[in-house]
Design an enzyme around this catalytic site. Structure first.
Site, PDB file in Angstrom:
ATOM      1  CG  ASP A 168      -0.298  -0.059   2.520  1.00  0.00           C
ATOM      2  OD1 ASP A 168       0.892   0.299   2.607  1.00  0.00           O
ATOM      3  OD2 ASP A 168      -0.960  -0.449   3.493  1.00  0.00           O
ATOM      4  CB  SER A 169       0.256   4.625  -1.175  1.00  0.00           C
ATOM      5  OG  SER A 169      -0.810   5.113  -0.365  1.00  0.00           O
ATOM      6  N   GLY A 170       0.952   3.816   2.021  1.00  0.00           N
ATOM      7  CA  GLY A 170       1.272   4.432   3.301  1.00  0.00           C
ATOM      8  C   GLY A 170       0.338   5.550   3.680  1.00  0.00           C
ATOM      9  CG  ASP A 225      -4.968   7.326  -1.533  1.00  0.00           C
ATOM     10  OD1 ASP A 225      -4.039   6.953  -0.784  1.00  0.00           O
ATOM     11  OD2 ASP A 225      -6.081   6.792  -1.513  1.00  0.00           O
ATOM     12  CD  GLN A 254      -9.694   7.822  -1.672  1.00  0.00           C
ATOM     13  OE1 GLN A 254     -10.828   7.834  -1.175  1.00  0.00           O
ATOM     14  NE2 GLN A 254      -8.710   7.068  -1.159  1.00  0.00           N
ATOM     15  N   GLY A 272     -11.188   4.550   0.155  1.00  0.00           N
ATOM     16  CA  GLY A 272     -12.042   5.391   0.978  1.00  0.00           C
ATOM     17  C   GLY A 272     -13.280   4.718   1.518  1.00  0.00           C
ATOM     18  CG  ASP A 303      -6.093  -5.087   1.911  1.00  0.00           C
ATOM     19  OD1 ASP A 303      -5.759  -4.782   3.068  1.00  0.00           O
ATOM     20  OD2 ASP A 303      -6.606  -4.260   1.120  1.00  0.00           O
ATOM     21  CB  CYS A 322     -12.826 -25.965   7.810  1.00  0.00           C
ATOM     22  SG  CYS A 322     -11.215 -25.234   7.474  1.00  0.00           S
ATOM     23  CB  CYS A 369      -7.720 -25.594   7.642  1.00  0.00           C
ATOM     24  SG  CYS A 369      -8.273 -25.498   9.362  1.00  0.00           S
ATOM     25  CB  CYS A 414     -10.791 -27.994  10.867  1.00  0.00           C
ATOM     26  SG  CYS A 414     -11.406 -26.334  11.222  1.00  0.00           S
ATOM     27  CG  HIS A 448     -10.206 -22.163  11.064  1.00  0.00           C
ATOM     28  ND1 HIS A 448     -10.828 -23.132  10.309  1.00  0.00           N
ATOM     29  CD2 HIS A 448     -11.160 -21.223  11.341  1.00  0.00           C
ATOM     30  CE1 HIS A 448     -12.106 -22.818  10.146  1.00  0.00           C
ATOM     31  NE2 HIS A 448     -12.331 -21.661  10.764  1.00  0.00           N
TER      32      HIS A 448
END
Length: 382
Positions: free
Chosen positions: A98-100, A152, A199, A226, A276, A314, A316, A319, A345
């Site tokens: 990400d841009s920070g 941004d 934005q 945003g 994300d 699940c 995984c 589990c 999990h």
């Protein structure tokens, strides 16, 4: 002897649609990213409580790294000297940074915004820094990011219309400077991609003006920024009813910071390709497990002698090998293994959800899948 073809710098292919939803592939030199994709968050060069190979085993094709945190500790320059972020953290597939901008606005006590950028005070040691579009591009280049985000300015959706308009317009000026800064690093730009960030808060006209400005500059992909900042699901979906359609159909669309499983399903239905969120990892560390019938709090006393898995549906390792009773014990006792198993999990749950969404789009049964998912997931939360 014919040499094998070099993987593309960046190529997005849509292979199937279902309504407004798409499934496809982003091809990059470090590997392919299946879309819709969920990116686990590796804020400080680690997905908390999970080894990189286990994140990959869960099904992740790409991780997210945080520009703000890494510039402060251990510093982008140090990461570069140590071989770049991929080698540093032991992850050889794509990384988006990400841009920070969000962290600068949300974590710093004292900020001063100007056309140059944002001057801020480190939350670690109080030192002052200036984050500008050019500096953001430099940091992400030093880290060796595969997908770089434009810098941004984020303002709350509760801001006045005038404040929202000014922030969007400044973000578009910063987007053009980000493009120039990214392109100036020719070696990095030859193998990485740059995404612009739309934005405009909850205003359709501002969003359209932002999208038009970004398209005029030209990016490899476009993020809807945003949102997921407290406006609620209904308001977010209201924006997503039109915002993805304002962006190029042949480029990936990334909804930043989202989110809950039902948020993701609704956003995929509206044409979003990438996500994300810290939720699966943060929730795992605090004792919340996501299941097909809604999230559960493993600390609850009713799980103290429950020999069933966290989620019967699940596959995984958590589990498959450990009971709710054992997870309850570990989390209540504050054992590190509890955070590790719960996070594992949750990461599997999220990646399984993305795989199910991709399959439903490919078979054009997304509406049936989504309605069934929501019915089960919301019923379990009651």
């Amino acid at each position: 002897m014919t040499r094998p073809l070099m993987p593309p710098r960046f190529a997005f292919t849509v292979t199937a649609t279902s309504g407004r939803a798409r499934t496809g592939t982003i091809a990059m030199q470090r590997g392919e990213i299946r879309t819709p994709a969920f990116m686990p968050v590796g804020t400080a060069a680690t997905v908390k409580a999970v080894k990189p190979q286990d994140v990959r085993a869960a099904g992740a094709d790409i991780l997210l790294g945080n520009t703000y945190h890494l510039m402060l500790r251990p510093s982008a320059e140090r990461v570069a000297r140590l071989g770049g972020l991929h080698a540093f953290m032991g992850w050889d597939r794509p990384i988006l940074t990400d841009s920070g901008g969000y962290q600068v606005m949300s974590l710093s006590e004292l900020t001063k915004r100007s056309e140059d950028g944002v001057e801020f005070k480190s939350h670690l040691d109080g030192t002052r820094h200036l984050m500008s579009p050019e500096r953001s591009m430099e940091i992400q280049r030093l880290l060796g990011s595969d997908i770089v985000m434009a810098f941004d300015e984020l303002v709350p959706t509760t801001s006045t219309p005038d404040v929202q308009a000014r922030a969007m317009e400044r973000s578009m000026r910063w987007a053009r400077r980000s493009r120039a800064g990214f392109d100036s690093g020719e070696e990095h730009a030859s193998r990485a991609a740059l995404f612009g960030i739309q934005q405009g808060a909850l205003d359709e006209k501002l969003r359209k003006a932002s999208a038009d400005a970004l398209i005029d500059i030209g990016f490899d992909g476009y993020a809807v920024g945003g949102l997921a900042v407290g406006e609620g699901q209904e308001a977010m979906f209201g924006v997503l009813d039109y915002a993805p359609g304002q962006l190029p159909v042949d480029k990936p669309r990334y909804l930043m910071g989202v989110g809950k499983p039902d948020d993701i399903v609704g956003a995929v239905e509206r044409g979003i390709d990438m996500f994300d969120c810290v939720l699966p990892t943060r929730s795992g560390r605090t004792g919340q497990a996501f299941t097909r019938t809604g999230p559960i709090n493993i600390r609850n006393a009713k799980f103290a002698e429950d020999l069933g898995p966290a989620d019967p549906d699940c596959a995984c390792p958590t589990c498959g090998n450990f009971s709710r009773a054992y997870l309850h014990h570990l989390v209540r006792a504050g054992e590190i293994l509890g955070a590790m198993l719960m996070t594992e999990h949750n990461l599997y749950f999220y990646q399984a959800l993305m795989a199910d969404l991709r399959a439903a789009i490919a078979s054009d049964t997304l509406r049936v899948f989504s309605d069934d998912f929501r019915a089960r997931y919301t019923a379990g939360k009651r």
